[in-house]
Design a protein around this motif. Structure first.
Motif, PDB file in Angstrom:
ATOM      1  N   ILE A  97       0.828  -1.213   0.000  1.00 46.48           N
ATOM      2  CA  ILE A  97       0.000   0.000   0.000  1.00 46.48           C
ATOM      3  C   ILE A  97       0.862   1.263   0.000  1.00 46.48           C
ATOM      4  O   ILE A  97       0.650   2.171  -0.780  1.00 46.48           O
ATOM      5  N   ARG A  98       1.849   1.283   0.887  1.00 40.73           N
ATOM      6  CA  ARG A  98       2.781   2.422   0.898  1.00 40.73           C
ATOM      7  C   ARG A  98       4.032   2.036   0.102  1.00 40.73           C
ATOM      8  O   ARG A  98       4.426   0.871   0.101  1.00 40.73           O
ATOM      9  N   PRO A  99       4.660   3.003  -0.535  1.00 40.19           N
ATOM     10  CA  PRO A  99       5.857   2.665  -1.324  1.00 40.19           C
ATOM     11  C   PRO A  99       7.060   2.319  -0.440  1.00 40.19           C
ATOM     12  O   PRO A  99       7.085   2.676   0.746  1.00 40.19           O
TER      13      PRO A  99
ATOM     14  N   LEU B 145      -4.490  -0.857  -7.628  1.00 39.33           N
ATOM     15  CA  LEU B 145      -4.498   0.352  -6.792  1.00 39.33           C
ATOM     16  C   LEU B 145      -5.560   0.266  -5.712  1.00 39.33           C
ATOM     17  O   LEU B 145      -6.679  -0.184  -5.966  1.00 39.33           O
ATOM     18  N   CYS B 146      -5.212   0.731  -4.508  1.00 37.80           N
ATOM     19  CA  CYS B 146      -6.237   0.961  -3.489  1.00 37.80           C
ATOM     20  C   CYS B 146      -6.832   2.331  -3.782  1.00 37.80           C
ATOM     21  O   CYS B 146      -6.119   3.294  -4.001  1.00 37.80           O
ATOM     22  N   ARG B 147      -8.154   2.396  -3.827  1.00 38.74           N
ATOM     23  CA  ARG B 147      -8.843   3.679  -4.025  1.00 38.74           C
ATOM     24  C   ARG B 147     -10.041   3.734  -3.092  1.00 38.74           C
ATOM     25  O   ARG B 147     -11.075   4.313  -3.397  1.00 38.74           O
ATOM     26  N   ALA B 148      -9.896   3.069  -1.943  1.00 40.24           N
ATOM     27  CA  ALA B 148     -11.024   2.867  -1.028  1.00 40.24           C
ATOM     28  C   ALA B 148     -11.621   4.175  -0.523  1.00 40.24           C
ATOM     29  O   ALA B 148     -12.834   4.263  -0.333  1.00 40.24           O
ATOM     30  N   CYS B 149     -10.792   5.201  -0.301  1.00 42.33           N
ATOM     31  CA  CYS B 149     -11.356   6.448   0.231  1.00 42.33           C
ATOM     32  C   CYS B 149     -12.276   7.116  -0.788  1.00 42.33           C
ATOM     33  O   CYS B 149     -13.086   7.965  -0.437  1.00 42.33           O
ATOM     34  N   PHE B 150     -12.152   6.720  -2.059  1.00 34.75           N
ATOM     35  CA  PHE B 150     -13.023   7.280  -3.098  1.00 34.75           C
ATOM     36  C   PHE B 150     -14.210   6.375  -3.420  1.00 34.75           C
ATOM     37  O   PHE B 150     -15.288   6.851  -3.725  1.00 34.75           O
TER      38      PHE B 150
ATOM     39  N   GLY C  81      -1.434  -0.583  -4.445  1.00 34.83           N
ATOM     40  CA  GLY C  81      -0.764   0.652  -4.019  1.00 34.83           C
ATOM     41  C   GLY C  81      -1.774   1.778  -3.817  1.00 34.83           C
ATOM     42  O   GLY C  81      -2.774   1.865  -4.522  1.00 34.83           O
ATOM     43  N   CYS C  82      -1.473   2.651  -2.882  1.00 31.00           N
ATOM     44  CA  CYS C  82      -2.377   3.763  -2.540  1.00 31.00           C
ATOM     45  C   CYS C  82      -2.395   4.794  -3.671  1.00 31.00           C
ATOM     46  O   CYS C  82      -1.375   5.401  -3.984  1.00 31.00           O
ATOM     47  N   VAL C  83      -3.569   5.023  -4.254  1.00 26.05           N
ATOM     48  CA  VAL C  83      -3.668   5.983  -5.359  1.00 26.05           C
ATOM     49  C   VAL C  83      -3.470   7.416  -4.853  1.00 26.05           C
ATOM     50  O   VAL C  83      -3.046   8.297  -5.591  1.00 26.05           O
TER      51      VAL C  83
ATOM     52  N   PRO D  46     -13.378   6.571   5.013  1.00 25.63           N
ATOM     53  CA  PRO D  46     -12.152   6.755   5.803  1.00 25.63           C
ATOM     54  C   PRO D  46     -11.033   5.841   5.314  1.00 25.63           C
ATOM     55  O   PRO D  46     -11.293   4.803   4.725  1.00 25.63           O
ATOM     56  N   CYS D  47      -9.808   6.270   5.579  1.00 28.09           N
ATOM     57  CA  CYS D  47      -8.643   5.440   5.252  1.00 28.09           C
ATOM     58  C   CYS D  47      -8.153   4.784   6.532  1.00 28.09           C
ATOM     59  O   CYS D  47      -7.990   5.460   7.540  1.00 28.09           O
ATOM     60  N   PHE D  48      -7.917   3.494   6.481  1.00 29.05           N
ATOM     61  CA  PHE D  48      -7.375   2.785   7.649  1.00 29.05           C
ATOM     62  C   PHE D  48      -5.901   2.443   7.464  1.00 29.05           C
ATOM     63  O   PHE D  48      -5.328   1.710   8.237  1.00 29.05           O
ATOM     64  N   PHE D  49      -5.307   2.980   6.386  1.00 26.98           N
ATOM     65  CA  PHE D  49      -3.953   2.543   6.021  1.00 26.98           C
ATOM     66  C   PHE D  49      -2.916   3.655   6.121  1.00 26.98           C
ATOM     67  O   PHE D  49      -1.930   3.646   5.405  1.00 26.98           O
ATOM     68  N   GLY D  50      -3.188   4.621   6.975  1.00 24.60           N
ATOM     69  CA  GLY D  50      -2.138   5.583   7.241  1.00 24.60           C
ATOM     70  C   GLY D  50      -2.440   7.016   6.882  1.00 24.60           C
ATOM     71  O   GLY D  50      -1.576   7.875   7.010  1.00 24.60           O
ATOM     72  N   ILE D  51      -3.645   7.324   6.411  1.00 21.54           N
ATOM     73  CA  ILE D  51      -4.011   8.720   6.160  1.00 21.54           C
ATOM     74  C   ILE D  51      -5.117   9.085   7.128  1.00 21.54           C
ATOM     75  O   ILE D  51      -6.172   8.468   7.123  1.00 21.54           O
ATOM     76  N   ASP D  52      -4.865  10.123   7.904  1.00 27.88           N
ATOM     77  CA  ASP D  52      -5.783  10.459   8.976  1.00 27.88           C
ATOM     78  C   ASP D  52      -6.911  11.360   8.465  1.00 27.88           C
ATOM     79  O   ASP D  52      -7.051  12.498   8.877  1.00 27.88           O
ATOM     80  N   PHE D  53      -7.726  10.834   7.527  1.00 26.94           N
ATOM     81  CA  PHE D  53      -8.893  11.587   7.074  1.00 26.94           C
ATOM     82  C   PHE D  53      -9.952  11.646   8.172  1.00 26.94           C
ATOM     83  O   PHE D  53     -10.925  12.350   8.059  1.00 26.94           O
ATOM     84  N   ALA D  54      -9.764  10.826   9.185  1.00 26.48           N
ATOM     85  CA  ALA D  54     -10.753  10.692  10.266  1.00 26.48           C
ATOM     86  C   ALA D  54     -12.015  10.007   9.758  1.00 26.48           C
ATOM     87  O   ALA D  54     -11.962   9.196   8.845  1.00 26.48           O
TER      88      ALA D  54
HETATM   89  S1  SF4 Z   1      -8.034   4.443   1.409  1.00 25.47           S
HETATM   90 FE1  SF4 Z   1      -7.305   6.102   0.041  1.00 25.47          FE
HETATM   91  S2  SF4 Z   1      -5.622   7.110   1.168  1.00 25.47           S
HETATM   92 FE2  SF4 Z   1      -6.020   5.105   2.154  1.00 25.47          FE
HETATM   93  S3  SF4 Z   1      -4.586   3.687   1.196  1.00 25.47           S
HETATM   94 FE3  SF4 Z   1      -6.497   3.537   0.036  1.00 25.47          FE
HETATM   95  S4  SF4 Z   1      -6.303   5.059  -1.635  1.00 25.47           S
HETATM   96 FE4  SF4 Z   1      -4.720   5.492  -0.114  1.00 25.47          FE
END
Ligand code: SF4
Length: 470
Positions: A150-152, A404-409, A207-209, A353-361
């Motif tokens: 997910i993270r590079p 690609l992970c695009r879960a927050c979208f 990978g995180c988009v 919300p992102c559970f993989f390291g971005i604090d969007f809350a």
């Molecule tokens: S949820 Fe969004 S910010 Fe979090 S890893 Fe996936 S694409 Fe990246």
């Protein structure tokens, strides 16, 4: 830093430039080192949670840095609690670290019968979530990346050494040549005999988009694609998807700049500099409190009145999370004389919300949750608002959509997530405040009130909603 017989950990709270100076760097001698700048995810911003995390082992010591965020923290805490002699209270009597990373360090140090490398092959398959890890004992540097990648994490070569870093830009800065990415599910060990690679899990790349949209430095390349060029292409595609008649394209500096350049290029509307950024103020959504965040916006940007007065503006930004930045910006631009303000966003609405390291809350805090694009535009005070489509964004990254992970979208999470009660930034603090110094085994909550208690840690129903989605 290891000098071959001892590891010295030097860490503190604050910006890298506040923590390290020439004297402190000069005091670090050795041939292996790991370094980390923490983006607070699981665990609050306290000294104990600063990285690298450290543990003594029967073989020596272990220091570890982690980029990402884990989703099975409660499960790992239960595993740590079963390790012999694991106390979770520091010598000063204060509680020790309350972050997911410290649990991985404890697990890696917790098998006296195995070497660190062998332990890693046993422990890492049990760790779920996003983890790009660098860790070391006195003699060996290790690197590992979660099966989804997910993270590079990249591997580079110096004339007389090896470098592992989150981004290729870091290799450029220290003069290392890029060798390859650390593969998803790969464990690398580097010692006096050179580099060896093994696999602890099958690769399932996701990978995180958002790295391409905002997170990564523009001079970095991920999976062979330069981040700056991806952002310019997002801007071009946005111009085609959401055209508007206007006099000037400006960017929200600096993360919106490449997409604004692309928008201007594809639309034929001139690009100009309409906002000046105060270079001494950090990225706003990384600031921990809402009050500071709101102050941060005014501190961060100043309009160039002479450039924007009387103009119909297209303002290009990389994303809208809570909408506070853009609302303040529209007001500021109108006060500075803009005739019209059209907002164009080079990523789709952030709804999950992102559970993989971005604090969007939580979802409750996301402006795109439950509001149409038109409604959001109105609440921001803009003349119009448009976002790029998910496919447009993905095509600009030149990566296959299924990698690609695009879960927050789109809410499609790249792995199974545990019970909502077992997710949350302050999960381990809650355990300790509850009078249990050792993180306890938490199964499914047995009563409504249990669940409510933990839900309140999540700050709203958002995370739980996300998990209920099929
Ligand atoms: S949820 Fe969004 S910010 Fe979090 S890893 Fe996936 S694409 Fe990246």
């Amino acid at each position: 830093m290891s000098n071959g017989s001892q590891i010295l950990v030097f860490k503190d709270m604050g910006l890298v430039s506040q923590v390290f100076d020439e004297a402190s760097l000069g005091s670090l001698h050795g041939h292996i080192a790991v370094g980390h700048a923490r983006y607070s995810t699981t665990g609050s911003s306290v000294w104990e949670n600063a990285q690298p995390t450290f543990r003594a082992t029967v073989h020596g010591s272990l220091a570890l840095g982690h980029n990402g965020n884990l989703v099975n923290t409660a499960e790992l805490a239960a595993m740590v609690a079963e390790l012999p002699g694991e106390e979770h209270v520091s010598r000063s009597g204060r509680t020790a670290a309350t972050n997911d990373t410290d649990l991985v360090t404890a697990l890696l140090a917790g098998h006296p019968d195995l070497s660190i490398e062998e332990t890693a092959k046993v422990v890492l398959p049990k760790v779920k979530g996003a983890f790009s890890l660098v860790f070391m004992d006195e003699h060996t540097l290790y690197a590992a990346r979660d099966p989804q990648g997910i993270r590079p994490l990249v591997l580079g070569r110096l004339e007389r050494g090896w470098v592992v870093a989150s981004e290729t830009a870091a290799l450029d800065i220290c003069g290392a040549s890029f060798i390859r990415e650390v593969e998803p599910g790969e464990l690398i060990a580097i010692d006096e005999n050179g580099m060896r690679s093994s696999r602890f899990a099958e690769a399932k790349p996701k990978g995180c988009v958002f790295e391409y949209v905002y997170l990564a430095r523009p001079d970095t390349s991920i999976a062979g694609r330069n981040v700056h060029l991806s952002r310019v292409e997002m801007g071009r595609r946005l111009a085609k998807e959401a055209p508007v008649e206007a006099d000037l394209v400006i960017a929200t500096p600096e993360s919106g700049t490449p997409a604004a350049i692309g928008y201007a290029e594809a639309s034929g509307i001139p690009y100009g500099s309409g906002l000046v950024k105060n270079a001494y103020v950090g990225r706003t959504f990384i600031q921990p409190s809402q009050t500071i965040r709101q102050l941060g916006i005014r501190l961060k940007l100043n309009p160039l009145r002479e450039v924007i007065a009387g103009k119909r503006l297209v303002v290009v930004d990389d994303s809208i999370v809570r909408g506070n930045t853009q609302r303040a910006l529209v007001r500021m631009l109108r006060e500075a004389g803009a005739a019209e303000v059209h907002i164009r966003i080079s990523s789709p609405p952030v709804k999950w919300p992102c559970f993989f390291g971005i604090d969007f809350a939580t979802r409750a805090e996301l402006i795109a949750n439950g509001m149409s694009v038109e409604e959001i535009g109105r609440t921001l005070g803009a003349d119009s608002l448009a976002y790029i489509s998910i496919d447009g964004m993905i095509e600009a990254t030149a990566q296959p959509k299924d990698r690609l992970c695009r879960a927050c979208f789109d809410g499609e999470y790249p792995m199974e997530l545990p019970d909502p009660a077992l997710l949350g930034k302050l999960l381990l603090e809650a355990e300790i405040k509850g009078g249990q110094q050792k993180p306890a085994v938490r199964g499914k909550p047995t009563s409504g009130s249990d669940l409510d208690g933990v839900q309140s840690l999540l700050g709203g129903a958002g995370a739980a909603d996300a998990l209920r989605r099929p």
